[in-house]
Design an enzyme around this catalytic site. Sequence first.
Site, PDB file in Angstrom:
ATOM      1  N   GLY A 292      -4.474  -1.243   1.648  1.00 45.65           N
ATOM      2  CA  GLY A 292      -3.052  -1.172   0.029  1.00 45.65           C
ATOM      3  C   GLY A 292      -2.449  -2.561   0.885  1.00 45.65           C
TER       4      GLY A 292
ATOM      5  N   TRP B   8      -2.932  -5.322  -0.705  1.00 49.26           N
ATOM      6  CA  TRP B   8      -2.264  -6.056  -2.116  1.00 49.26           C
ATOM      7  C   TRP B   8      -1.645  -4.877  -2.658  1.00 49.26           C
ATOM      8  CZ3 TRP B   8      -7.122  -9.022  -5.079  1.00 49.26           C
ATOM      9  CH2 TRP B   8      -7.447  -9.577  -4.126  1.00 49.26           C
TER      10      TRP B   8
ATOM     11  N   ASP C  28      -9.924   3.197  -4.039  1.00 51.94           N
ATOM     12  CA  ASP C  28     -10.851   3.191  -3.323  1.00 51.94           C
ATOM     13  C   ASP C  28     -11.847   4.123  -3.044  1.00 51.94           C
ATOM     14  OD1 ASP C  28     -11.279   0.395  -1.389  1.00 51.94           O
ATOM     15  OD2 ASP C  28     -12.266   1.847  -0.251  1.00 51.94           O
TER      16      ASP C  28
ATOM     17  N   ASP D  25     -14.923   6.517  -5.821  1.00 50.75           N
ATOM     18  CA  ASP D  25     -16.559   5.793  -6.538  1.00 50.75           C
ATOM     19  C   ASP D  25     -15.327   5.457  -8.402  1.00 50.75           C
ATOM     20  OD1 ASP D  25     -17.558   3.850  -7.382  1.00 50.75           O
ATOM     21  OD2 ASP D  25     -19.901   4.808  -6.780  1.00 50.75           O
TER      22      ASP D  25
ATOM     23  N   ASP E 295     -10.738  -5.996  -4.781  1.00 52.82           N
ATOM     24  CA  ASP E 295     -10.730  -6.769  -3.417  1.00 52.82           C
ATOM     25  C   ASP E 295     -11.408  -6.564  -2.838  1.00 52.82           C
ATOM     26  OD1 ASP E 295     -10.136  -8.262  -1.744  1.00 52.82           O
ATOM     27  OD2 ASP E 295      -8.749  -6.175  -0.695  1.00 52.82           O
TER      28      ASP E 295
ATOM     29  N   LYS F 172     -12.505 -11.320  -5.864  1.00 53.89           N
ATOM     30  CA  LYS F 172     -12.672 -11.826  -4.153  1.00 53.89           C
ATOM     31  C   LYS F 172     -14.539 -11.920  -4.854  1.00 53.89           C
ATOM     32  CE  LYS F 172     -11.446 -10.506  -0.316  1.00 53.89           C
ATOM     33  NZ  LYS F 172     -10.932  -9.766   0.396  1.00 53.89           N
TER      34      LYS F 172
END
Length: 219
Positions: free
Chosen positions: A23, A25, A43, A60, A111, A172
């Site tokens: 958590g 970000w 997530d 997902d 991320d 990322k």
Amino acid sequence: MAKKYPCLLPKAGLVIDLGAAPGGWSQVASPKLGSKGHVIALDLLPILPIARNVTVLQGDFLSSSVQAELEHVIATSAASRQKHSATTSDNTETEHSSGGAVPRVDTILSDMMANMSGIRVRDIEASLELCQTALSFAQGRLKTGLTKQIESEGEEKKALSLKDYKGCMLIKFFQHPLLSEFKKKQLQPVFEKVLVEKPKESRSESSEAYFVCLGYKGE
């Protein structure tokens, strides 16, 4: 990066944080967006409550059920922000599809990282696949255009600052020559500006870096 690229987290913006656990970000984004902004943190792993303007979803993001839930949260957030905003035109940008008008979001943060196998080639391929998946997810969901009108191409290049773009993305990745091709062939055609950042906080020996994609052009 949030300070350097203010268009990533605009005031009262709507942001999706993919691969959000634990958590961090979303914690950064929440106060920058302000009370009228909204973060949707998604997530596979559970995430503890963060703030009033952060909605946490677990699952997902490629599954149809999670995407349906996500679209519902986006639509509800967009309607609420439109109702309470004095600048409704910016908050009601939509894409019309066979299923109706879909609200657009300001920024998508990715991320996501694959579980590392220790085999470099395999890990690089997994990183590239996640970058491609995040880009596919973003297309059709991001706002397009600029925050101000520029009359000519020459003026545009001179006048634009890093806060003038709409429809931004942060991805990322693990640095590798394959990612240069991904940037050139898949990111640059759909964003006005694509940069690579390696934050000071990353260990110097780490190959972890980020694509900063500004100004989604649309499909």
